[in-house]
Design a protein around this motif. Structure first.
Motif, short mmCIF file in Angstrom:
data_model
loop_
_atom_site.label_atom_id
_atom_site.label_comp_id
_atom_site.label_asym_id
_atom_site.label_seq_id
_atom_site.Cartn_x
_atom_site.Cartn_y
_atom_site.Cartn_z
N VAL A 526 43.53 -23.89 27.27
CA VAL A 526 43.32 -25.17 27.92
C VAL A 526 44.35 -25.35 29.02
N ALA A 527 43.91 -25.85 30.18
CA ALA A 527 44.83 -26.19 31.26
C ALA A 527 44.17 -27.27 32.10
N PRO A 528 44.93 -28.23 32.62
CA PRO A 528 44.35 -29.26 33.48
C PRO A 528 43.64 -28.65 34.67
N GLY A 529 42.42 -29.10 34.92
CA GLY A 529 41.67 -28.62 36.07
C GLY A 529 40.93 -27.33 35.86
N ALA A 530 41.03 -26.75 34.67
CA ALA A 530 40.34 -25.49 34.36
C ALA A 530 39.36 -25.71 33.22
N PRO A 531 38.26 -24.97 33.17
CA PRO A 531 37.31 -25.15 32.07
C PRO A 531 37.90 -24.72 30.74
N PRO A 532 37.88 -25.56 29.72
CA PRO A 532 38.42 -25.16 28.42
C PRO A 532 37.68 -23.96 27.86
N MET A 533 38.41 -23.11 27.15
CA MET A 533 37.86 -21.93 26.49
C MET A 533 38.28 -21.94 25.03
N VAL A 534 37.47 -21.34 24.19
CA VAL A 534 37.79 -21.21 22.78
C VAL A 534 37.38 -19.82 22.33
N ARG A 535 38.21 -19.19 21.49
CA ARG A 535 37.97 -17.82 21.04
C ARG A 535 37.67 -17.80 19.55
N SER A 536 36.76 -16.93 19.17
CA SER A 536 36.43 -16.75 17.77
C SER A 536 37.26 -15.63 17.16
N LEU A 537 37.25 -15.55 15.84
CA LEU A 537 37.97 -14.49 15.14
C LEU A 537 37.51 -13.12 15.57
N GLU A 538 36.25 -12.99 15.95
CA GLU A 538 35.69 -11.71 16.38
C GLU A 538 35.95 -11.40 17.85
N GLY A 539 36.63 -12.29 18.55
CA GLY A 539 36.97 -12.02 19.95
C GLY A 539 35.99 -12.56 20.96
N GLU A 540 34.97 -13.31 20.51
CA GLU A 540 34.05 -13.93 21.45
C GLU A 540 34.71 -15.16 22.08
N VAL A 541 34.51 -15.34 23.38
CA VAL A 541 35.10 -16.46 24.11
C VAL A 541 33.98 -17.36 24.60
N TRP A 542 34.12 -18.65 24.33
CA TRP A 542 33.13 -19.64 24.72
C TRP A 542 33.74 -20.60 25.73
N ARG A 543 32.95 -20.91 26.77
CA ARG A 543 33.40 -21.79 27.87
C ARG A 543 32.74 -23.16 27.74
N TYR A 544 33.56 -24.20 27.91
CA TYR A 544 33.06 -25.58 27.88
C TYR A 544 32.36 -25.90 29.19
N ASN A 545 31.12 -26.39 29.11
CA ASN A 545 30.37 -26.85 30.29
C ASN A 545 30.26 -28.37 30.32
N SER A 546 29.95 -28.95 29.18
CA SER A 546 29.93 -30.40 28.98
C SER A 546 29.91 -30.61 27.47
N ASP A 547 30.01 -31.85 27.03
CA ASP A 547 30.08 -32.12 25.60
C ASP A 547 28.92 -31.48 24.85
N PHE A 548 29.25 -30.64 23.87
CA PHE A 548 28.30 -29.91 23.03
C PHE A 548 27.47 -28.89 23.81
N ARG A 549 27.89 -28.59 25.01
CA ARG A 549 27.24 -27.52 25.79
C ARG A 549 28.32 -26.50 26.16
N TRP A 550 28.33 -25.41 25.44
CA TRP A 550 29.27 -24.31 25.67
C TRP A 550 28.46 -23.04 25.89
N SER A 551 28.97 -22.13 26.70
CA SER A 551 28.28 -20.87 26.95
C SER A 551 29.24 -19.72 26.67
N GLN A 552 28.70 -18.60 26.20
CA GLN A 552 29.56 -17.45 25.92
C GLN A 552 30.08 -16.88 27.24
N HIS A 553 31.38 -16.62 27.29
CA HIS A 553 32.04 -16.24 28.54
C HIS A 553 32.52 -14.80 28.53
N ALA A 554 32.96 -14.30 27.36
CA ALA A 554 33.49 -12.95 27.27
C ALA A 554 33.50 -12.53 25.81
N ALA A 555 33.86 -11.29 25.56
CA ALA A 555 33.93 -10.76 24.19
C ALA A 555 35.00 -9.69 24.13
#
Length: 563
Positions: A526-555
């Protein structure tokens, strides 16, 4: 606070009272709000008690009248006996109680029993609460046989719903010690025309009691006289001096704080500041009228900071490139087996933890160089502070700050005691730190502490933040990050799934934002002005687009982080 209702606060009208606490005098007028904070909720029009009103009607009328500012709270006082009205002090603070708790009446009494979800002190600072109200209003009949209240509460009692409609969040700013940037100090005030004056009064009076030790003090010998707003949206702030004149640097600093604080109002387009009865100060490079966008260099968030996402991939520091082939750019050739890492705000240097988690090293990006910073067993995820130092924790839950020269200083948060710090994130301005602490009971909680610079740095003032919402009652906090200078993202586990919450730094709002498709989430970026990201235990990274709308970004990544 019931988070379903608290979510309304995200869209509040920004306005302030005529003083730094709850106002008791001054005119009433609608004040415009900052973009994104407009609350189209119902206007509250308090009415005095009707003839032959029942006990419960009198109490309910008093509760509604307390939630709507009037000069001296005259309508609310009409529900009180003469003696109670004389003694009642509405400026003593505010207690916000949970919805769904009606007043209980008998033939001669009326009592409110309800959980208190939050309080405001006399400065308007919000704090979560676990208190319970059990208040008998002391109904008595007056000489005309009309029911009146003889035992009003100390300060104001306001329901969650009325709080969300009648109060608004405003953010005065104060300088970080010895720095050239500002620190936000959010507060809540009733809506009303005193908003303009209240914003200036907060700056002149100084930071809230909790934040004050971590920021510069208010200028001495300066008092607020008045604020006038022209039809064109220019706020003229008239000050009175109680001593010698301010230096040019002091004038610039005070003007900067006022301009940033007035960004709370979309109706304010510019600010001018001066002594009462004199011309406005001419502040370079703006002159006597300073645009509301002025002084961008005082931003609490580093303006030169990179917004690129970095990660660890098979022990290498990489810049994450979005694309179908999931190929990323290695940026620190000397780093081949790191277990944790961070990148400095200017994206020129990384701090890495060695494969055995015993060494902390600096790695200039683009160079095949590693510079040792020191050793300590069980090192975990580091973070660069705004001053270039590196903060790091270890398996024992100990926190340390490491200077660029490699000097290690342990940081003790006394209020945490035997708790173990599992994760941390320093605020963009460096004046606060969010801590995830595991206690001996096994519970993991989130809290804030102040960062007081000096030799050594002091971290104190721990305040726990309750992340429970209506749908997520039992939570384990996993990670945290600063979404803005005054708001957080929090990764939580409710025992069935993991999800992300957005929260105000004072806990006044806590709102789930997803994602719903991702599982076993373990880390935030997380950083101000940047899209929040979250990582799973398996290494998948999800990008925040809007509330409850996230898209897979990397793995395939083992850690993610923004500078």
């Amino acid at each position: 606070m019931t988070r379903r209702l608290l979510a309304v606060l995200i869209a509040l009208v920004l306005a302030l009272t005529a003083c730094s606490g709850v106002p008791t005098e001054g005119p009433v007028e609608r004040v415009s709000a900052a973009p994104g904070r407009l609350n189209p909720g119902v206007e509250i029009a308090p009415a005095p008690p009707g003839r032959n009103a029942t006990p419960i009607t009198v109490v309910e009328g008093f509760l509604h009248a307390m939630a709507s500012y009037q000069p001296n709270y005259s309508v609310a006082r009409a529900y009180l006996t003469a003696e109670a009205s004389r003694l009642w002090s509405p400026e003593a603070g505010v207690r916000i109680y949970a919805e769904g708790n009606p007043v209980v009446e008998t033939d001669t009494s009326a009592t409110l029993r309800a959980p208190v979800v939050g309080t405001l002190d006399t400065q308007g600072a919000y704090r979560q609460s676990t208190e319970t109200i059990d208040h008998d209003f002391g109904l008595v009949e007056d000489a005309e046989g009309q029911w009146r209240i003889s035992n009003p509460p100390a300060g104001l009692l306001v329901s969650e719903y009325l709080f969300s409609s009648a109060f608004t969040r405003v953010t005065p700013y104060f300088y970080a010690p010895g720095g050239s940037w500002l620190v936000p100090d959010p507060r809540f005030y009733p809506r009303g025309a005193g908003a303009y004056e209240g914003a200036a009064r907060a700056v002149v009076d100084g930071a809230t009691e909790w934040l004050a030790p971590a920021v510069e003090a208010a200028p001495r010998g300066v008092e607020l006289d008045s604020v006038r707003v022209s039809a064109s949206g220019v706020a003229r702030v008239d000050l009175q001096r109680q001593g010698s004149d301010l230096t040019e640097a002091e004038r610039v600093a005070l003007a900067t704080q006022l301009v940033w604080s007035y960004r709370s109002f979309e109706s304010i387009v510019a600010v001018s500041v001066g002594w009462l009865g004199e011309e406005a100060w001419a502040i370079e490079p703006y002159g006597e009228v300073i645009p509301a966008t002025g002084f961008p260099e005082a931003d609490p968030t580093p303006r030169q900071g990179s917004r690129q996402l970095f990660a660890l991939e098979e022990g290498r520091v990489v810049r994450v490139l979005e694309g179908p082939d999931n190929t990323h750019l290695q940026v620190a050739p000397a780093v081949t087996a790191a277990t944790h890492a961070a990148v400095r705000q200017d994206a020129l240097v990384a701090a890495t933890v060695s494969a055995d988690r015993g060494s902390l090293e600096l790695a200039p990006l683009g160079e095949s160089v590693l510079r040792p910073l020191g050793t300590s067993p069980g090192l975990r995820r580091p973070q660069f502070a705004r001053d270039g130092s590196v903060w790091v924790t270890n398996d024992a839950g100990e926190l340390a700050v490491v200077s660029p020269a490699g000097d290690w200083t342990p940081l003790v948060v006394e209020e945490v005691g035997d708790g173990r710090i599992e994760a941390f994130r320093i605020s963009p301005d460096g004046a606060r730190v969010a801590l995830v602490v595991q206690w001996a009971s096994g519970q993991r909680t989130l809290g804030l502490a102040r960062v007081r610079p000096g030799e050594p740095v002091t971290v104190d003032g721990w305040r726990e933040l309750n992340m429970a919402t209506g749908s997520l009652a039992q939570l384990t906090v996993l990670d945290v990050g600063w979404r803005a200078a005054d708001s957080l993202l929090v990764l939580v586990d409710d025992g069935r799934s993991t999800s992300v919450l957005t929260a105000a730094q004072d806990g006044s709002t806590v709102v789930p934002i997803g994602p719903t498709a991702a599982q076993d989430l373990v880390e935030l970026a997380v950083a101000p002005g940047a899209p929040p990201m979250v990582r799973s235990l398996e290494g998948e990274v999800w990008r925040y687009n809007s509330d409850f709308r996230w898209s897979q970004h990397a793995a395939g990544l083992s850690e993610i982080f923004y500078p």
